[in-house]
Design an enzyme around this catalytic site. Sequence first.
Site, mmCIF file in Angstrom:
data_model
loop_
_atom_site.group_PDB
_atom_site.id
_atom_site.type_symbol
_atom_site.label_atom_id
_atom_site.label_comp_id
_atom_site.label_asym_id
_atom_site.label_seq_id
_atom_site.Cartn_x
_atom_site.Cartn_y
_atom_site.Cartn_z
ATOM 1 N N SER A 68 55.454 42.809 15.189
ATOM 2 C CA SER A 68 55.509 43.927 14.248
ATOM 3 C C SER A 68 56.189 45.179 14.814
ATOM 4 O O SER A 68 57.371 45.155 15.114
ATOM 5 C CB SER A 68 54.071 44.214 13.805
ATOM 6 N N ASP A 290 56.255 44.610 6.986
ATOM 7 C CA ASP A 290 55.049 44.668 6.162
ATOM 8 C C ASP A 290 54.541 46.099 6.013
ATOM 9 O O ASP A 290 53.509 46.331 5.395
ATOM 10 C CB ASP A 290 53.939 43.725 6.681
ATOM 11 N N ALA A 381 47.202 54.263 6.712
ATOM 12 C CA ALA A 381 48.070 55.448 6.711
ATOM 13 C C ALA A 381 49.481 55.089 7.178
ATOM 14 O O ALA A 381 50.468 55.705 6.782
ATOM 15 C CB ALA A 381 47.475 56.516 7.608
ATOM 16 N N PRO A 512 39.644 51.188 20.569
ATOM 17 C CA PRO A 512 40.623 50.404 21.326
ATOM 18 C C PRO A 512 41.639 49.810 20.358
ATOM 19 O O PRO A 512 41.253 49.294 19.307
ATOM 20 C CB PRO A 512 39.778 49.292 21.960
#
Length: 555
Positions: A68, A290, A381, A512
Site C-alpha cells: 500500500s 484503495d 481519515a 502501535p
Amino acid sequence: MEQGNQRSLLLRLASLFPCPPGLRLSYGTAGFRANGSLLKSTVFRVGVLAALRSLKTRAAIGLMITASHNPALDNGVKIADPHGGMMTQEWEPFADELANADSPDSVVQLIFDFVKKQDIPFGQGQTGEVILARDTRPSGETLLEAAKQGISAVAGVVSIDLGVLTTPQLHWMVRNKNKGLKATEFDYFSQLSDSFRILMDLMPEEAVDSAVDEKLVVDGSNGVGGEKLKELNKLLCGLDIQVRNSGKEGEGLLNERVGADFVQKEKVAPLGFSPIDVELRCASLDGDADRIVYFHVLPTGHISLVDGDKILSLFALFIKEQLNLLAGHPVKLGVVQTAYANGASTDYLKKLGLEVLFTKTGVKYLHERASEYDIGIYFEANGHGTILFSEEFLRWLEVRRSELASTKAGSEEQKASERLWAISSLVNQATGDAFSGLLLVEVILQYKRWSVKRWNELYEDLPSRQVKVKVKDRNAVVTENAETTVVTPKGLQEAINSEIAKYTQGRSFVRPSGTEDVIRVYAEASTQDAADSLAQSVANHVDFFLGCGCTTSKH
Ligand code: NG1
Ligand code: ZN
C-alpha cells in the site's frame, strides 16, 4: 492425493522457502508487511493458507501482494475472503503461527494440526481456487511466484494469476466471482463507468448547465492506480481525468513524496504539483489505490486538504438528501470512523443527525460495523473507505424503484431511488476503493456545483498533527477503547492525559502501527502550533516509557 504424499509435497516445497532467521511478523492492520526481500517464505506460507481457506469455504479466495502506502522496497501480502472483504480474524492467529514457524517440519505440522481442528476437506478430492494479483513493486513478481508455489502445495487448489491490479479491483473480482457475477477487469471498469453515467444522467438540469470549471488532476503515487485510472478514464462520459506522476514517465518512485498517505499526513503537495496548479481540483491515490484524498494548491504552495473525513461527510450529506426524498422505509443509516477522525467531522456528522460509531484502525474493523446498517458509510481519515448497502435494503429499493417508475416517473422521488441504486453499484461493496470514491465525489460536486474549496467549507478541521516514534518493541503498547486509551505500559496514559489538559480542545492518543515498525502519535488542538506541540510532548513520553532514545520523525 494420499496424506503421505501431500505431506511430502508440502515439506519439499516449504524447504525451498526457508524463513529468514529472527523474522517475526504479525498479520497486522492489513496483512503481513516487511522489506520485500524478506518475505518469500511468508508469502509462500500465505499461499498455502489461502488455498486451505478456499477448501474450507468452498469458494474463490483472493491473495494480494502489496504494501500500500509503504516505501517501494517494502512489500506485503493479504487475503480476501469469499465476500471480498478481509480474511476472517479467526484465522489470523494461525497466519501468525505459520509465518513465524522456524522450520519446514513445523510448517507442515502446523498445517496438519489446523486442518484437523478446522475440519478442512484437505486431500479429499475437494477443489479450490485462489485469485492472485500484485501492485507495481519491484519484488512483486517474485513474491507472486512464491504464493503460487504455496497454492500448488495444496492438492486440488489452482491459482489464477491476474498480474498487476489495484487492491480494490482484486477484492471486487473475488466478491463478484463468488456471487456468480461478471468478474473480469473489463467488467469492473464497465460497472463503474456505467453507474457513473447513470448518475450524471440523473443530474438536475440547473447543475448540468453550470458545470464546475476546475480540471481534475490525480496524483497516481507513481503506482498501479495511475495506470488503471487512465484505462477507466477512456470509458467515462462527462469527466476527463488527467493522471500525473512525479518525474518523467516511469521515473517517479512509488509513494516517494507522493500519494494519499504522504499528502494526508504531511499536509503538503505531492511532488510534481506547485502553485501554478491553483486552478485545479487535485486528488491523490495511494500505492494500491484503495485510498483517496482531495486537495487544492494554495498560491503559497501549501495545500488545503480534503481528507477521508470530508469525503465521508460529503457522501453522508448526499445519501441523506436522497433518502429524504424517498418515502416509505425507515432506513438505518450510520457512519463508522476511527480515533483518527478529525473531531470537527464527528461533530458535523452528529449534527446531520447521524449515528457515529468508532472502531479500531483498519478497514477490517470499520467494514464489519458498517455492514450492520441498511446503509453504512465508513472512512478512515486517510481516505480509505466505502459505502455498504445491505442486501435487505437493496431488495426493498428494487421493489420501490419499479413502483415509482410506474407511478411517479420523472419525480424527484423516483430519481432519488434510481440514484441510490446507481450509487450501490458504483461504490465498491467489497472494500474501500479510490476509483469508486473519486467518481462519487465528482458526481456530488457536479450535482451541487461545488468547487473543492466550497466542499472544504462543510466544516473547519481542528488542527491536528501525526508523528511516529521508533521504539524497541512496538507491541509493548497495548490499548483499549477503540485505541484511545493506553493500558500498558502503566503510567503512559496518565502522562498523555496531563499533556492534553494543557491545551484547549486538546485530544491525543498513541497506538502501535500495524503496518510499520513504529508507535503512531495523534494530536488535535485549537491551533496548529498547539497540535504540533501536544504531539511532540506525547511523543517524548512514548520515547521515555519505551526507552530506546530513538528518533521521532514527522508524520
Ligand atoms: P497502521 O500502520 O496500523 O496505522 C495504516 C493506516 C490505517 C490503514 C492501514 C492499511 C493511519 C494512521 N493508519 O495502518 O488507517 O489504512 O495503514 O493500509 O493512516
Ligand atoms: Zn492502500
